[in-house]
Design an enzyme around this catalytic site. Structure first.
Site, PDB file in Angstrom:
ATOM      1  N   GLY A 164      42.693  47.888  44.728  1.00 28.80           N
ATOM      2  CA  GLY A 164      42.100  46.575  44.489  1.00 28.80           C
ATOM      3  C   GLY A 164      41.720  46.400  43.031  1.00 28.80           C
ATOM      4  O   GLY A 164      40.708  45.762  42.711  1.00 28.80           O
ATOM      5  N   ALA A 165      42.552  46.942  42.135  1.00 28.90           N
ATOM      6  CA  ALA A 165      42.188  47.004  40.714  1.00 28.90           C
ATOM      7  C   ALA A 165      42.645  45.800  39.909  1.00 28.90           C
ATOM      8  O   ALA A 165      42.466  45.774  38.696  1.00 28.90           O
ATOM      9  CB  ALA A 165      42.752  48.277  40.083  1.00 28.90           C
ATOM     10  N   SER A 166      43.232  44.801  40.554  1.00 29.71           N
ATOM     11  CA  SER A 166      43.758  43.668  39.797  1.00 29.71           C
ATOM     12  C   SER A 166      42.699  42.640  39.423  1.00 29.71           C
ATOM     13  O   SER A 166      42.944  41.776  38.575  1.00 29.71           O
ATOM     14  CB  SER A 166      44.888  42.982  40.580  1.00 29.71           C
ATOM     15  OG  SER A 166      44.411  42.453  41.804  1.00 29.71           O
ATOM     16  N   ASP A 168      50.078  47.999  50.215  1.00 28.06           N
ATOM     17  CA  ASP A 168      49.176  47.568  51.274  1.00 28.06           C
ATOM     18  C   ASP A 168      48.537  48.824  51.859  1.00 28.06           C
ATOM     19  O   ASP A 168      49.211  49.631  52.509  1.00 28.06           O
ATOM     20  CB  ASP A 168      49.951  46.808  52.357  1.00 28.06           C
ATOM     21  CG  ASP A 168      49.057  46.224  53.429  1.00 28.06           C
ATOM     22  OD1 ASP A 168      47.897  46.686  53.576  1.00 28.06           O
ATOM     23  OD2 ASP A 168      49.510  45.314  54.154  1.00 28.06           O
ATOM     24  N   LYS A 226      31.989  48.579  56.193  1.00 29.59           N
ATOM     25  CA  LYS A 226      31.266  49.189  55.081  1.00 29.59           C
ATOM     26  C   LYS A 226      30.328  50.295  55.555  1.00 29.59           C
ATOM     27  O   LYS A 226      30.114  51.285  54.836  1.00 29.59           O
ATOM     28  CB  LYS A 226      30.504  48.113  54.302  1.00 29.59           C
ATOM     29  CG  LYS A 226      31.417  47.089  53.613  1.00 29.59           C
ATOM     30  CD  LYS A 226      32.404  47.770  52.657  1.00 29.59           C
ATOM     31  CE  LYS A 226      33.195  46.763  51.839  1.00 29.59           C
ATOM     32  NZ  LYS A 226      34.092  47.401  50.857  1.00 29.59           N
ATOM     33  N   TYR A 279      32.800  42.968  58.530  1.00 30.82           N
ATOM     34  CA  TYR A 279      32.608  43.500  57.185  1.00 30.82           C
ATOM     35  C   TYR A 279      31.538  44.589  57.166  1.00 30.82           C
ATOM     36  O   TYR A 279      31.729  45.666  56.588  1.00 30.82           O
ATOM     37  CB  TYR A 279      32.214  42.360  56.247  1.00 30.82           C
ATOM     38  CG  TYR A 279      32.108  42.741  54.801  1.00 30.82           C
ATOM     39  CD1 TYR A 279      33.255  42.969  54.033  1.00 30.82           C
ATOM     40  CD2 TYR A 279      30.871  42.853  54.178  1.00 30.82           C
ATOM     41  CE1 TYR A 279      33.167  43.311  52.690  1.00 30.82           C
ATOM     42  CE2 TYR A 279      30.772  43.181  52.833  1.00 30.82           C
ATOM     43  CZ  TYR A 279      31.921  43.412  52.102  1.00 30.82           C
ATOM     44  OH  TYR A 279      31.810  43.749  50.773  1.00 30.82           O
ATOM     45  N   SER A 335      28.890  48.576  50.699  1.00 31.46           N
ATOM     46  CA  SER A 335      28.131  47.340  50.491  1.00 31.46           C
ATOM     47  C   SER A 335      26.770  47.503  51.139  1.00 31.46           C
ATOM     48  O   SER A 335      26.609  48.280  52.093  1.00 31.46           O
ATOM     49  CB  SER A 335      28.868  46.157  51.135  1.00 31.46           C
ATOM     50  OG  SER A 335      28.037  45.015  51.208  1.00 31.46           O
ATOM     51  N   ASN A 356      38.437  50.721  46.453  1.00 30.49           N
ATOM     52  CA  ASN A 356      37.754  49.455  46.245  1.00 30.49           C
ATOM     53  C   ASN A 356      38.381  48.296  47.025  1.00 30.49           C
ATOM     54  O   ASN A 356      37.739  47.272  47.236  1.00 30.49           O
ATOM     55  CB  ASN A 356      37.754  49.116  44.749  1.00 30.49           C
ATOM     56  CG  ASN A 356      37.314  47.707  44.471  1.00 30.49           C
ATOM     57  OD1 ASN A 356      36.146  47.360  44.583  1.00 30.49           O
ATOM     58  ND2 ASN A 356      38.274  46.851  44.120  1.00 30.49           N
TER      59      ASN A 356
END
Length: 245
Positions: A12-14, A63, A159, A155, A142, A90
């Site tokens: 998720g580094a973009s 993915d 987490k 969610y 989170s 992430n």
């Protein structure tokens, strides 16, 4: 530089937290494998930022729900960059809604990406970390995983699961010199929280009366990736302005 010679893999580094973490690690000497889904352009922007710091960066579409894709991607990262020393899980999504109306597919998607995706990535790096007797695993959880949240059963479950996963991995790999920890952000200025304004009553619950920044989270990730945290494992560090006190 703290991370000179290290290779970091960040999912998720973009954009958002992932980009901030990737840039922070690069600024401290690490080369970075950028794992992303969706459009390539944001990933290339992260890549450009890392290269501007004088570090290597390579983008890999993957993915994290797909076990075979994860195994192939990690193998390619090792081929291209030589190894993986730091793994930052992430990648994450939200599909919010009250439990009574939540669709199974929305529950499953969030658990599959946020939790099972981290499982896939850790497993793909597990044997190498064992053999090297070193490695840093950082899972982005989170405060929802600590205290729950209305409309986020999926969610919060994902987490909270990351915290349990991290504790178990920490116990499995601790004797091999591998550390596995969580970061639990609160209200951080990202795409996910773009609708939360300064006058939002939710912020009244935050003792510091403000939202955090991706840089705040990235600073903790740097600490957990660095030698300074070599005797810390199985922990969850909150970056929440005191929200979950």
């Amino acid at each position: 530089m703290k991370l000179e010679g290290k290779i970091a893999l960040v999912t998720g580094a973009s954009q958002g937290l992932g980009r901030a973490i990737a840039l922070k690690l690069a600024a401290n000497g690490a080369d970075v494998a950028i794992i992303y889904v969706g459009p390539e352009e944001p990933a290339l922007e992260t890549k450009g930022g890392i290269e501007a710091l004088g570090r290597r960066a390579v983008c890999y579409p993957c993915d994290v729900r797909d076990e075979q894709a994860v195994e192939a991607t990690v193998a390619q990262v090792k081929k291209d960059l030589g190894k993986v020393d730091i793994l930052v899980n992430n990648a994450g999504v939200t599909r919010d809604g009250l439990m009574v109306t939540m669709k199974d597919e929305d529950y499953d998607m969030v658990l599959d990406i946020n939790l099972k995706g981290a499982f896939h990535m850790i497993r793909a790096c597990y044997r190498d970390f064992m053999r090297k007797r070193s490695g840093k695993i950082i899972n982005i959880s989170s405060i929802a995983g600590l205290v729950g949240n209305v409309g986020q059963v999926n969610y919060a479950a994902s987490k909270a699961g990351l915290i349990g996963l991290s504790k178990s991995v920490a116990k499995e790999l601790g004797s091999r010199g591998v550390c596995c920890n969580c970061i639990a952000p609160g209200f951080i200025e990202t795409v996910m929280t773009k609708d939360i304004k300064e006058d939002n009553p939710l912020l009244v619950q935050v003792p510091m009366r403000k939202m955090g920044t991706p840089e705040d989270v990235a600073n903790v990730a740097l600490f957990l990736a660095s030698p300074e945290s070599d005797y810390i494992t199985g922990e969850t560090i909150r970056v929440d302005g005191g929200l979950a006190i």
